[in-house]
Design a protein around this motif. Structure first.
Motif, PDB file in Angstrom:
ATOM      1  N   CYS A  27       0.837  -1.201   0.000  1.00 34.90           N
ATOM      2  CA  CYS A  27       0.000   0.000   0.000  1.00 34.90           C
ATOM      3  C   CYS A  27       0.874   1.254   0.000  1.00 34.90           C
ATOM      4  CB  CYS A  27      -0.953  -0.029   1.189  1.00 34.90           C
ATOM      5  SG  CYS A  27      -2.273   1.210   1.114  1.00 34.90           S
ATOM      6  N   ASP A  28       0.972   1.944   1.133  1.00 29.72           N
ATOM      7  CA  ASP A  28       1.674   3.227   1.137  1.00 29.72           C
ATOM      8  C   ASP A  28       2.944   3.232   1.973  1.00 29.72           C
ATOM      9  OD1 ASP A  28       0.126   2.931   3.424  1.00 29.72           O
ATOM     10  OD2 ASP A  28      -0.154   5.078   3.684  1.00 29.72           O
ATOM     11  N   GLU A  29       3.347   2.083   2.546  1.00 32.75           N
ATOM     12  CA  GLU A  29       4.606   1.999   3.275  1.00 32.75           C
ATOM     13  C   GLU A  29       5.610   1.159   2.511  1.00 32.75           C
ATOM     14  OE1 GLU A  29       2.158   3.525   6.532  1.00 32.75           O
ATOM     15  OE2 GLU A  29       1.863   1.614   5.524  1.00 32.75           O
ATOM     16  N   THR A  30       6.822   1.688   2.345  1.00 31.80           N
ATOM     17  CA  THR A  30       7.922   0.907   1.795  1.00 31.80           C
ATOM     18  C   THR A  30       8.673   0.330   2.982  1.00 31.80           C
ATOM     19  OG1 THR A  30       8.132   2.481  -0.039  1.00 31.80           O
ATOM     20  CG2 THR A  30       9.954   0.943   0.302  1.00 31.80           C
ATOM     21  N   GLY A  31       8.546  -0.976   3.196  1.00 33.13           N
ATOM     22  CA  GLY A  31       9.149  -1.608   4.362  1.00 33.13           C
ATOM     23  C   GLY A  31      10.244  -2.582   3.964  1.00 33.13           C
ATOM     24  N   LEU A  41      16.781  -8.101  13.045  1.00 30.13           N
ATOM     25  CA  LEU A  41      17.965  -7.255  13.043  1.00 30.13           C
ATOM     26  C   LEU A  41      17.578  -5.794  12.831  1.00 30.13           C
ATOM     27  CD1 LEU A  41      19.200 -10.137  12.570  1.00 30.13           C
ATOM     28  CD2 LEU A  41      20.986  -8.996  11.254  1.00 30.13           C
ATOM     29  N   VAL A  42      16.657  -5.548  11.897  1.00 33.01           N
ATOM     30  CA  VAL A  42      16.266  -4.172  11.617  1.00 33.01           C
ATOM     31  C   VAL A  42      14.929  -4.153  10.888  1.00 33.01           C
ATOM     32  CG1 VAL A  42      17.415  -4.029   9.360  1.00 33.01           C
ATOM     33  CG2 VAL A  42      17.090  -1.952  10.706  1.00 33.01           C
ATOM     34  N   ASP A  43      14.194  -3.073  11.090  1.00 32.07           N
ATOM     35  CA  ASP A  43      12.945  -2.842  10.359  1.00 32.07           C
ATOM     36  C   ASP A  43      12.949  -1.381   9.912  1.00 32.07           C
ATOM     37  OD1 ASP A  43      10.307  -3.224   9.369  1.00 32.07           O
ATOM     38  OD2 ASP A  43       9.522  -2.240  11.156  1.00 32.07           O
ATOM     39  N   ALA A  44      13.153  -1.151   8.634  1.00 32.24           N
ATOM     40  CA  ALA A  44      13.211   0.205   8.079  1.00 32.24           C
ATOM     41  C   ALA A  44      11.944   0.476   7.276  1.00 32.24           C
ATOM     42  CB  ALA A  44      14.443   0.362   7.191  1.00 32.24           C
ATOM     43  N   VAL A  45      11.330   1.622   7.493  1.00 28.54           N
ATOM     44  CA  VAL A  45      10.070   1.966   6.820  1.00 28.54           C
ATOM     45  C   VAL A  45      10.129   3.390   6.292  1.00 28.54           C
ATOM     46  CG1 VAL A  45       7.576   2.246   7.068  1.00 28.54           C
ATOM     47  CG2 VAL A  45       8.742   0.403   8.290  1.00 28.54           C
ATOM     48  N   ALA A  46       9.637   3.570   5.067  1.00 32.76           N
ATOM     49  CA  ALA A  46       9.427   4.897   4.496  1.00 32.76           C
ATOM     50  C   ALA A  46       7.959   4.985   4.109  1.00 32.76           C
ATOM     51  CB  ALA A  46      10.327   5.113   3.278  1.00 32.76           C
ATOM     52  N   SER A  47       7.249   5.959   4.650  1.00 29.72           N
ATOM     53  CA  SER A  47       5.806   6.057   4.420  1.00 29.72           C
ATOM     54  C   SER A  47       5.463   7.243   3.522  1.00 29.72           C
ATOM     55  CB  SER A  47       5.064   6.211   5.745  1.00 29.72           C
ATOM     56  OG  SER A  47       3.678   6.360   5.527  1.00 29.72           O
ATOM     57  N   SER A  48       4.461   7.040   2.674  1.00 35.20           N
ATOM     58  CA  SER A  48       3.973   8.130   1.824  1.00 35.20           C
ATOM     59  C   SER A  48       2.589   8.592   2.264  1.00 35.20           C
ATOM     60  CB  SER A  48       3.928   7.680   0.351  1.00 35.20           C
ATOM     61  OG  SER A  48       3.025   6.600   0.170  1.00 35.20           O
ATOM     62  N   GLU A  69      10.809   5.590  -5.515  1.00 39.59           N
ATOM     63  CA  GLU A  69      11.814   6.530  -5.029  1.00 39.59           C
ATOM     64  C   GLU A  69      12.448   6.067  -3.712  1.00 39.59           C
ATOM     65  OE1 GLU A  69       9.553  10.083  -4.721  1.00 39.59           O
ATOM     66  OE2 GLU A  69       9.614  10.540  -6.874  1.00 39.59           O
ATOM     67  N   ALA A  70      11.683   5.370  -2.883  1.00 39.39           N
ATOM     68  CA  ALA A  70      12.171   5.008  -1.547  1.00 39.39           C
ATOM     69  C   ALA A  70      12.863   3.659  -1.491  1.00 39.39           C
ATOM     70  CB  ALA A  70      10.998   5.011  -0.559  1.00 39.39           C
ATOM     71  N   MET A  71      12.694   2.822  -2.504  1.00 36.09           N
ATOM     72  CA  MET A  71      13.142   1.438  -2.405  1.00 36.09           C
ATOM     73  C   MET A  71      14.638   1.306  -2.110  1.00 36.09           C
ATOM     74  SD  MET A  71      12.335  -1.705  -2.318  1.00 36.09           S
ATOM     75  CE  MET A  71      10.627  -1.532  -2.868  1.00 36.09           C
ATOM     76  N   VAL A  72      15.479   1.856  -2.969  1.00 33.35           N
ATOM     77  CA  VAL A  72      16.932   1.698  -2.788  1.00 33.35           C
ATOM     78  C   VAL A  72      17.415   2.357  -1.501  1.00 33.35           C
ATOM     79  CG1 VAL A  72      19.201   2.255  -3.741  1.00 33.35           C
ATOM     80  CG2 VAL A  72      17.406   1.337  -5.234  1.00 33.35           C
ATOM     81  N   PRO A  73      17.011   3.616  -1.206  1.00 31.18           N
ATOM     82  CA  PRO A  73      17.453   4.214   0.057  1.00 31.18           C
ATOM     83  C   PRO A  73      17.021   3.420   1.293  1.00 31.18           C
ATOM     84  CG  PRO A  73      16.582   5.902  -1.400  1.00 31.18           C
ATOM     85  CD  PRO A  73      16.259   4.583  -2.032  1.00 31.18           C
ATOM     86  N   THR A  74      15.823   2.836   1.263  1.00 25.27           N
ATOM     87  CA  THR A  74      15.342   2.085   2.432  1.00 25.27           C
ATOM     88  C   THR A  74      16.116   0.787   2.594  1.00 25.27           C
ATOM     89  OG1 THR A  74      13.136   3.034   2.056  1.00 25.27           O
ATOM     90  CG2 THR A  74      13.290   1.204   3.603  1.00 25.27           C
ATOM     91  N   ILE A  75      16.421   0.112   1.487  1.00 26.70           N
ATOM     92  CA  ILE A  75      17.244  -1.104   1.563  1.00 26.70           C
ATOM     93  C   ILE A  75      18.634  -0.761   2.099  1.00 26.70           C
ATOM     94  CG2 ILE A  75      18.404  -2.887   0.193  1.00 26.70           C
ATOM     95  CD1 ILE A  75      15.954  -2.921  -1.638  1.00 26.70           C
ATOM     96  N   GLU A  76      19.214   0.303   1.583  1.00 26.05           N
ATOM     97  CA  GLU A  76      20.551   0.700   2.030  1.00 26.05           C
ATOM     98  C   GLU A  76      20.552   1.054   3.516  1.00 26.05           C
ATOM     99  OE1 GLU A  76      21.492   3.851  -0.667  1.00 26.05           O
ATOM    100  OE2 GLU A  76      22.421   2.499  -2.139  1.00 26.05           O
ATOM    101  N   ASP A 323       1.848  -1.746   8.188  1.00 23.57           N
ATOM    102  CA  ASP A 323       2.645  -2.476   7.200  1.00 23.57           C
ATOM    103  C   ASP A 323       4.138  -2.228   7.424  1.00 23.57           C
ATOM    104  OD1 ASP A 323       0.232  -3.211   6.153  1.00 23.57           O
ATOM    105  OD2 ASP A 323       0.298  -1.807   4.469  1.00 23.57           O
ATOM    106  N   ASN A 324       4.933  -3.289   7.349  1.00 22.53           N
ATOM    107  CA  ASN A 324       6.370  -3.171   7.597  1.00 22.53           C
ATOM    108  C   ASN A 324       7.118  -4.338   6.967  1.00 22.53           C
ATOM    109  OD1 ASN A 324       6.781  -5.361   9.850  1.00 22.53           O
ATOM    110  ND2 ASN A 324       4.936  -4.228  10.433  1.00 22.53           N
TER     111      ASN A 324
END
Length: 360
Positions: A27-31, A41-48, A69-76, A323-324
């Motif tokens: 949906c609207d969270e890139t997790g 280990l980690v849970d990184a989320v970018a929400s729109s 737009e958020a996929m690569v930065p959130t993975i990194e 969502d995460n």
């Protein structure tokens, strides 16, 4: 909460647990989450979500662009926080459905690229089941059989889960999901989007017994056919008519009392039907997950009724209810532990993925 800030490797049955990277874009969270066994280990989320607020709901094209737009930065960010590299990853898990087709496609494309580039197995998993299985990262492995109530903006589902990955759908919503009803009532009351948190806040100030709103599908005539199903459309309409009548009469609308009474009606139905199902099925553990499980009245009522019924209640912390990536990595870890075969690299996304299908 089991957590780590390094690449320590837990041992499961004498074997080093694989490191699973999970990607969530339904949906609207890139997790993006990283899990070893039952350890997060980690849970990184970018929400729109803020980009959708002015429209009063999710706009799929905006969500898709935000994921891109958020996929690569959130993975990194996830890799850096966990102090691991892509070479350390043993498997890729991604939401294959249910969800919005555009956002799902962005996540699947990223996961496929990683799987091909790294030469790692790919697992397309079920978003809704992930909302329940994420609790294994909090409270440990599930017992052999658990009941799961997954409630969100799109789902109100009652599931029987055996051995974590075998799912039977006992019931679902026939119309509006609980979270969807909250958003619609929030809009009716003039509250910002999303309505759920604002109604929850108002409800704490109001009287849940001030207005007796209907409880859908709880009449004796409904029990035989819909004992484990939910319906909130009629409740939403009842709230609208009550508010309209007050306004037509020139009277003030007591927002806290309306919010509290509405929220109490939803929580009453969800918990009563779920506890009854646990008793019928002889299940002693209940897991509640999904975005709406953050609702305070639902949590309080579920805790009280489970204690009375002698049922163990497991609800993840609020940050793991929406969502995460952690929940997708957790479900990916579960299917990897059980030796389930990977998904094909051309795995499709499915906006209406059946809840009995854990893995594509």
């Amino acid at each position: 909460m089991r957590s780590a800030t390094s690449s320590r490797a837990p041992i499961l049955d004498g074997v080093t647990a694989p490191l699973v990277l999970g990607i969530e874009t339904s949906c609207d969270e890139t997790g993006v989450g990283l899990v070893r066994g039952y350890d997060l280990l980690v849970d990184a989320v970018a929400s729109s979500v803020d980009e959708h607020a002015r429209f009063g709901g999710i706009i799929p094209e905006i969500a898709s662009r935000a994921h891109l737009e958020a996929m690569v930065p959130t993975i990194e960010r996830a890799l850096a926080t966990a102090e691991v590299t892509l070479d350390d990853v043993d498997a890729i898990a991604v939401t294959a459905g249910p969800g919005l087709v555009g956002p799902l496609t962005i996540g699947a494309a990223a996961a496929k690229a990683l799987a091909v580039g790294l030469g790692k197995p790919l697992y397309g998993v079920n978003h809704v089941i992930g909302h329940a299985v994420v609790d294994e990262l909090v409270d440990g492995a599930f017992p052999e059989r658990v009941m799961a109530l997954v409630v969100s903006g799109g789902h109100s589902s009652l599931l029987m889960i055996d051995d974590t990955v075998n799912v039977t759908e006992l019931g679902s919503t026939l119309d509006d999901a609980a979270g969807e009803a909250f958003d619609k009532v929030g809009r009716l009351l003039g509250l910002p989007y999303p309505g759920g948190p604002h109604i929850d806040r108002l409800a704490r100030e109001g009287d849940p017994d001030a207005i007796r709103f209907p409880r859908g599908l709880t009449a004796p005539k409904d029990q035989a056919k819909h004992a484990t199903d939910f319906s909130f459309s009629g409740l939403k309409t009842a709230v609208a008519r009550w508010v309209e009548a007050r306004r037509d009469a020139g009277e003030d609308v007591p927002l806290p009392d309306v919010a509290a009474s509405f929220a109490a009606a939803v929580a009453d139905v969800l918990t009563a039907k779920t506890i009854a199902a646990c008793r019928r099925e002889g299940v002693s553990t209940l897991v509640v997950g999904g975005g709406f499980s953050a609702n305070s009245q639902l949590r309080d009522m579920a805790a009280a009724r489970c204690a009375e019924a002698g049922i163990e209640l497991r609800i993840p912390p609020i940050r793991y209810c929406t969502d995460n990536g952690a929940m997708i990595a957790a479900l990916g870890s579960a299917v990897v532990r059980r030796g389930m075969p990977p998904s094909p690299l051309d795995l499709p996304v499915d906006s209406t993925m059946p809840l009995t299908q854990v893995l594509v």
